[in-house]
Write a protein that holds these residues in place. Structure first.
Motif, PDB file in Angstrom:
ATOM      1  N   GLU A   1      10.871 -39.168  11.073  1.00  0.00           N
ATOM      2  CA  GLU A   1      10.436 -40.539   9.592  1.00  0.00           C
ATOM      3  C   GLU A   1      11.738 -40.178   8.122  1.00  0.00           C
ATOM      4  O   GLU A   1      12.576 -40.478   8.033  1.00  0.00           O
ATOM      5  N   THR A   2      10.840 -38.800   8.387  1.00  0.00           N
ATOM      6  CA  THR A   2      11.114 -38.509   7.080  1.00  0.00           C
ATOM      7  C   THR A   2      13.132 -37.701   7.039  1.00  0.00           C
ATOM      8  O   THR A   2      14.433 -38.551   6.166  1.00  0.00           O
ATOM      9  N   SER A   3      13.352 -37.173   8.252  1.00  0.00           N
ATOM     10  CA  SER A   3      14.865 -36.748   8.200  1.00  0.00           C
ATOM     11  C   SER A   3      15.615 -37.906   8.771  1.00  0.00           C
ATOM     12  O   SER A   3      16.419 -38.174   7.830  1.00  0.00           O
ATOM     13  N   GLY A   4      15.789 -39.368   8.609  1.00  0.00           N
ATOM     14  CA  GLY A   4      15.858 -40.738   9.374  1.00  0.00           C
ATOM     15  C   GLY A   4      16.653 -41.450   7.964  1.00  0.00           C
ATOM     16  O   GLY A   4      17.913 -41.079   7.519  1.00  0.00           O
ATOM     17  N   VAL A   5      15.258 -41.104   7.058  1.00  0.00           N
ATOM     18  CA  VAL A   5      15.645 -41.324   5.172  1.00  0.00           C
ATOM     19  C   VAL A   5      16.360 -40.580   5.022  1.00  0.00           C
ATOM     20  O   VAL A   5      17.303 -41.411   4.178  1.00  0.00           O
ATOM     21  N   ALA A   6      16.202 -39.620   4.854  1.00  0.00           N
ATOM     22  CA  ALA A   6      17.083 -38.235   4.238  1.00  0.00           C
ATOM     23  C   ALA A   6      18.039 -38.597   4.601  1.00  0.00           C
ATOM     24  O   ALA A   6      19.540 -38.153   3.795  1.00  0.00           O
ATOM     25  N   ILE A   7      18.771 -38.204   5.586  1.00  0.00           N
ATOM     26  CA  ILE A   7      20.258 -38.365   6.413  1.00  0.00           C
ATOM     27  C   ILE A   7      20.715 -40.002   5.751  1.00  0.00           C
ATOM     28  O   ILE A   7      21.996 -39.713   5.365  1.00  0.00           O
ATOM     29  N   ARG A   8      20.345 -41.254   5.432  1.00  0.00           N
ATOM     30  CA  ARG A   8      20.927 -42.654   4.946  1.00  0.00           C
ATOM     31  C   ARG A   8      20.486 -42.207   4.053  1.00  0.00           C
ATOM     32  O   ARG A   8      22.205 -42.756   3.422  1.00  0.00           O
ATOM     33  N   LYS A   9      20.456 -41.868   2.886  1.00  0.00           N
ATOM     34  CA  LYS A   9      20.479 -41.456   1.262  1.00  0.00           C
ATOM     35  C   LYS A   9      21.501 -40.707   1.714  1.00  0.00           C
ATOM     36  O   LYS A   9      22.225 -40.529   0.488  1.00  0.00           O
ATOM     37  N   LYS A  10      21.866 -39.288   1.793  1.00  0.00           N
ATOM     38  CA  LYS A  10      23.013 -38.098   1.802  1.00  0.00           C
ATOM     39  C   LYS A  10      24.272 -39.048   2.122  1.00  0.00           C
ATOM     40  O   LYS A  10      25.024 -38.783   1.970  1.00  0.00           O
ATOM     41  N   LEU A  11      24.314 -40.390   3.358  1.00  0.00           N
ATOM     42  CA  LEU A  11      25.087 -40.640   3.608  1.00  0.00           C
ATOM     43  C   LEU A  11      25.830 -41.816   2.484  1.00  0.00           C
ATOM     44  O   LEU A  11      26.860 -41.836   2.363  1.00  0.00           O
ATOM     45  N   ASN A  12      25.106 -41.969   1.863  1.00  0.00           N
ATOM     46  CA  ASN A  12      25.137 -42.790   1.045  1.00  0.00           C
ATOM     47  C   ASN A  12      25.785 -42.369  -0.777  1.00  0.00           C
ATOM     48  O   ASN A  12      26.084 -42.690  -1.308  1.00  0.00           O
ATOM     49  N   SER A  13      26.383 -41.338  -0.344  1.00  0.00           N
ATOM     50  CA  SER A  13      25.808 -40.360  -1.413  1.00  0.00           C
ATOM     51  C   SER A  13      27.417 -39.331  -1.402  1.00  0.00           C
ATOM     52  O   SER A  13      27.749 -38.951  -2.316  1.00  0.00           O
ATOM     53  N   VAL A  14      27.835 -39.449  -0.142  1.00  0.00           N
ATOM     54  CA  VAL A  14      28.540 -38.155   0.545  1.00  0.00           C
ATOM     55  C   VAL A  14      30.131 -39.075  -0.177  1.00  0.00           C
ATOM     56  O   VAL A  14      30.336 -40.213  -0.254  1.00  0.00           O
ATOM     57  N   GLU A  15      31.432 -38.187  -0.172  1.00  0.00           N
ATOM     58  CA  GLU A  15      32.847 -39.436  -1.090  1.00  0.00           C
ATOM     59  C   GLU A  15      33.387 -40.099   0.518  1.00  0.00           C
ATOM     60  O   GLU A  15      32.709 -39.116   1.801  1.00  0.00           O
ATOM     61  N   ASP A  16      34.248 -40.904   0.208  1.00  0.00           N
ATOM     62  CA  ASP A  16      34.574 -41.339   1.559  1.00  0.00           C
ATOM     63  C   ASP A  16      35.467 -40.230   2.267  1.00  0.00           C
ATOM     64  O   ASP A  16      36.263 -39.330   1.473  1.00  0.00           O
ATOM     65  N   PHE A  17      36.142 -40.316   3.226  1.00  0.00           N
ATOM     66  CA  PHE A  17      36.607 -39.103   4.753  1.00  0.00           C
ATOM     67  C   PHE A  17      36.073 -37.817   3.892  1.00  0.00           C
ATOM     68  O   PHE A  17      37.450 -36.423   4.120  1.00  0.00           O
TER      69      PHE A  17
END
Length: 254
Positions: A176-192
């Motif tokens: 549960e924790t890993s899924g949420v953490a990945i989702r947040k990180k994906l929304n914080s990184v730059e395109d490409f």
């Protein structure tokens, strides 16, 4: 997502599943051969397709490909019914994109539970939940779609926590924790940005927690079919996540 097309080889089977799914809140339609299935899908857009694998000798596999060739149905979830469990047929079903197969002579409970999980996984996030961004980078968008599904599936599986053994709550908590953490990180990184080796490495480690702990829970002797299928889905989506990273690694040449 509640529209289900049932492709049944026998009238009693089709009517039985139509009644059960209707009572569970799904909108259903029944057709009786692969050709009717294709014609129906060209005019309508079902959210799920349940097909009798005993229709394989009547052109089922080519008909499935025709359905998936319809743009909006390219990724329609496929669930199979089988009266024989023939290994060759099951292998062809897997190759055709069927995610699970149920005995056609058994009850409808397993299919209804599977549909409920898939429906929950595709639901819009509730107010206050993470809202995924949509970027110009198709690889990041694909990863966000995969992880959104992982998080939603995890939420649905939480009600079965008592099945996961003595260490289950702790193991499930890591997923549960890993899924949420990945989702947040994906929304914080730059395109490409996935050509960056260290970033891909970080994501591999994070998604590895989902895969590893899901597999540990699947080893529990008392786990139900619904939980097992849900954990298998987490594992499969994690594999797809890694494939996107591998594609980016190949593209970057490092």
């Amino acid at each position: 997502m509640n529209r289900v097309l049932i492709v049944a080889g026998e009238r009693t089977t089709g009517e039985r599943f139509q009644q059960a799914l209707g009572e569970s809140g799904y909108q259903t339609a029944v057709v009786w051969n692969p050709m009717q299935m294709v014609e129906f899908c060209r005019q309508h857009e079902p959210d799920f397709l349940i097909a009798d694998l005993d229709l394989a000798e009547y052109g089922l596999w080519s008909a499935i490909q025709a359905v998936k060739g319809i743009g909006t149905l390219a990724n329609i979830p496929l669930i199979g019914l089988s009266s024989t469990g023939n290994p060759q047929v099951l292998e062809k079903a897997k190759a055709a994109g069927f995610s699970m197969v149920f005995p056609s002579h058994e009850g409808t409970k397993g299919i209804i539970e599977a549909l409920n999980i898939r429906s929950a996984a595709s639901a819009e996030p509730a107010e206050g939940e993470i809202q995924d961004i949509v970027s110009r980078d198709p690889s990041l968008n694909k990863l966000r779609e995969i992880v959104r599904d992982i998080v939603s599936t995890t939420q649905r599986l939480k009600e079965f926590l008592g099945e996961y053994g003595e260490d289950g709550p702790e193991l499930f908590g890591y997923i549960e924790t890993s899924g949420v953490a990945i989702r947040k990180k994906l929304n914080s990184v730059e395109d490409f940005s996935l050509h960056d080796k260290e970033l891909r490495h970080d994501f591999r480690n994070m998604i590895g927690s989902v895969t590893g702990f899901a597999e540990l829970i699947m080893m529990e002797p008392g786990i139900s079919q619904t939980s097992s299928q849900g954990m298998a889905r987490l594992r499969e989506r994690s594999r797809e996540f890694v494939e996107v990273l591998d594609d980016q690694k190949a593209s970057a040449g490092a």
